[in-house]
Design an enzyme around this catalytic site. Structure first.
Site, PDB file in Angstrom:
ATOM      1  N   ARG A 107       0.880  -1.172   0.000  1.00  0.00           N
ATOM      2  CA  ARG A 107       0.000   0.000   0.000  1.00  0.00           C
ATOM      3  C   ARG A 107       0.911   1.213   0.000  1.00  0.00           C
ATOM      4  O   ARG A 107       1.738   1.384   0.893  1.00  0.00           O
ATOM      5  CB  ARG A 107      -0.901   0.013   1.236  1.00  0.00           C
ATOM      6  CG  ARG A 107      -1.558   1.364   1.462  1.00  0.00           C
ATOM      7  CD  ARG A 107      -2.620   1.361   2.505  1.00  0.00           C
ATOM      8  NE  ARG A 107      -3.807   0.673   2.011  1.00  0.00           N
ATOM      9  CZ  ARG A 107      -4.999   0.734   2.607  1.00  0.00           C
ATOM     10  NH1 ARG A 107      -5.154   1.444   3.712  1.00  0.00           N
ATOM     11  NH2 ARG A 107      -6.031   0.081   2.111  1.00  0.00           N
ATOM     12  N   GLN A 137     -10.194  -3.928  -3.151  1.00  0.00           N
ATOM     13  CA  GLN A 137     -11.466  -3.500  -2.587  1.00  0.00           C
ATOM     14  C   GLN A 137     -12.619  -3.826  -3.536  1.00  0.00           C
ATOM     15  O   GLN A 137     -13.662  -4.345  -3.122  1.00  0.00           O
ATOM     16  CB  GLN A 137     -11.425  -1.984  -2.311  1.00  0.00           C
ATOM     17  CG  GLN A 137     -12.719  -1.439  -1.748  1.00  0.00           C
ATOM     18  CD  GLN A 137     -13.004  -1.981  -0.355  1.00  0.00           C
ATOM     19  OE1 GLN A 137     -12.169  -1.871   0.522  1.00  0.00           O
ATOM     20  NE2 GLN A 137     -14.172  -2.566  -0.152  1.00  0.00           N
ATOM     21  N   ASP A 218     -17.564   6.937  -0.654  1.00  0.00           N
ATOM     22  CA  ASP A 218     -16.288   6.783   0.057  1.00  0.00           C
ATOM     23  C   ASP A 218     -16.019   8.109   0.766  1.00  0.00           C
ATOM     24  O   ASP A 218     -16.706   9.108   0.524  1.00  0.00           O
ATOM     25  CB  ASP A 218     -15.180   6.432  -0.962  1.00  0.00           C
ATOM     26  CG  ASP A 218     -13.830   6.119  -0.312  1.00  0.00           C
ATOM     27  OD1 ASP A 218     -13.797   5.881   0.913  1.00  0.00           O
ATOM     28  OD2 ASP A 218     -12.811   6.117  -1.030  1.00  0.00           O
TER      29      ASP A 218
HETATM   30  N1   CP Z   1     -11.087  -0.281   2.826  1.00  0.00           N
HETATM   31  C1   CP Z   1      -9.801  -0.347   3.191  1.00  0.00           C
HETATM   32  O1   CP Z   1      -8.895  -0.571   2.384  1.00  0.00           O
HETATM   33  O2   CP Z   1      -9.601  -0.159   4.526  1.00  0.00           O
HETATM   34  P1   CP Z   1      -8.218   0.038   5.278  1.00  0.00           P
HETATM   35  O3   CP Z   1      -7.697   1.393   4.898  1.00  0.00           O
HETATM   36  O4   CP Z   1      -8.567  -0.051   6.724  1.00  0.00           O
HETATM   37  O5   CP Z   1      -7.259  -1.037   4.839  1.00  0.00           O
HETATM   38  N1  NVA Z   2     -10.187   6.734  -0.790  1.00  0.00           N
HETATM   39  C1  NVA Z   2      -9.695   6.264   0.491  1.00  0.00           C
HETATM   40  C2  NVA Z   2      -9.836   4.792   0.604  1.00  0.00           C
HETATM   41  C3  NVA Z   2      -9.406   4.206   1.905  1.00  0.00           C
HETATM   42  C4  NVA Z   2      -9.508   2.712   1.957  1.00  0.00           C
HETATM   43  C5  NVA Z   2      -8.251   6.693   0.659  1.00  0.00           C
HETATM   44  O1  NVA Z   2      -7.459   6.554  -0.288  1.00  0.00           O
HETATM   45  O2  NVA Z   2      -7.919   7.197   1.728  1.00  0.00           O
END
Ligand code: CP
Ligand code: NVA
Length: 301
Positions: A107, A137, A218
């Site tokens: 990530r 996701q 979101d």
């Molecule tokens: N939805 C999602 O990816 O959640 P986290 O940021 O908690 O991993």
């Molecule tokens: N759009 C959000 C998703 C988190 C899972 C972000 O990137 O913070």
């Protein structure tokens, strides 16, 4: 090398295979304590690195639990504690990690980091979210939709809010899984131009949700957005909140999804999140099952 970098980069037939495999694995362990190993152990003797340059609850835990259920071992790493956060190149990090682990999930912020990791790693790399996309996701979301309302092909999905990274993966999925996607949000937060042609836009949220089988939103401020933009974004997005009147304008059996974490009563009201059309907890659980299938796919197991 089979990476899982984005939904449009994986063939549609393979995506379908992943969803079906996820549903199958989920059914097989229904009702078992979470720590029960799966009957087959495709990740036995496998080591998986989970690298996070941003916070995470669902991605971190669901990947970790998923690997363990399949018999593998994990290492959860924070990007800033690695040399990666102190000047070592991504290419060199990828080469070194490939000598220790069998699979890398990352990530990160810049998509370029993910792409370079994949280019230089000699093991599969999975995208656990970048500033641009969040494919794991949306695989979980497709699984969740189909569990509740049958095949997603031909259905109408409406995204209300910011045209962000999660939306982008929905747009890729719309093409691959052949569903209709509508974006409703302000022009200033329109999805990036690269997604043009994958969705339609309707500025009026009430009109947008007419006939919708699924309404999604979101957070209004993503992890990569500057906090200084918070107030401006809230002002721009207030009219796109998913609330009861909006859900009432969709089909009666329309589902509500949110990838979470949510800011209750900003992008969606608690009434909707906790209401009868909401499937957000199944959606969160399905990260686990979908990602297990993604890992098996990457490893050819
Ligand atoms: N939805 C999602 O990816 O959640 P986290 O940021 O908690 O991993
Ligand atoms: N759009 C959000 C998703 C988190 C899972 C972000 O990137 O913070």
């Amino acid at each position: 090398m089979t990476h899982f970098l984005d939904i449009h980069k994986t063939p549609a037939a393979d995506l379908r295979g992943i969803i079906d495999n996820a549903a199958d694995m989920k059914a097989k362990r229904a009702g078992l304590p979470k720590g029960t190993p799966d009957e087959d152990q495709p990740l036995a003797n496998h080591m998986v690195a989970l690298i996070f340059e941003k916070p995470s609850t669902r991605t971190r835990i669901s990947f970790d639990v998923g690997v363990r259920q399949m018999g593998g071992q994990t290492m959860v790493l924070s990007g800033k504690d690695m040399q990666l956060g102190h000047g070592e190149t991504i290419a060199d990090t990828a080469r070194v990690l490939s000598r220790y682990v069998d699979l890398i999930m990352i990530r990160t912020f810049e998509e370029q980091t993910l792409l370079e990791m994949a280019e230089y790693a000699s093991v599969p790399v999975i995208n656990g979210l970048t500033d641009r996309t969040h494919p794991c996701q949306i695989m979980a979301d497709v699984l969740t939709f189909e569990e509740h309302n049958g095949p997603i092909k031909g259905k109408k999905v409406v995204w209300s809010g910011d045209g962000n990274n999660v939306f982008a993966s929905f747009a890729h999925a719309a093409k691959q899984f052949e569903f209709d996607l509508t974006f409703t949000g302000p022009e200033t937060l329109q999805p990036e131009a690269a997604l043009d042609g994958l969705y339609t836009t309707e500025r009026d949220p009430m009109k947008a949700v007419e006939g919708a089988d699924l309404v999604v939103t979101d957070t209004w401020v993503s992890m990569h957005d500057p906090q200084s933009a918070r107030e401006r974004r809230h002002n721009q997005l207030r009219g796109y909140q998913v609330n009861k009147p909006l859900m009432d304008n969709a089909k009666p059996d329309a589902l509500f999804m949110h990838c979470l974490p949510a800011h209750r009563d900003d992008e969606a009201t608690s009434e909707v999140m906790d209401g009868p059309n909401s499937v957000i907890w199944d959606e969160a659980e399905n990260r686990l099952h979908a990602q297990k299938a993604i890992m098996r796919y990457c490893l050819g197991k």
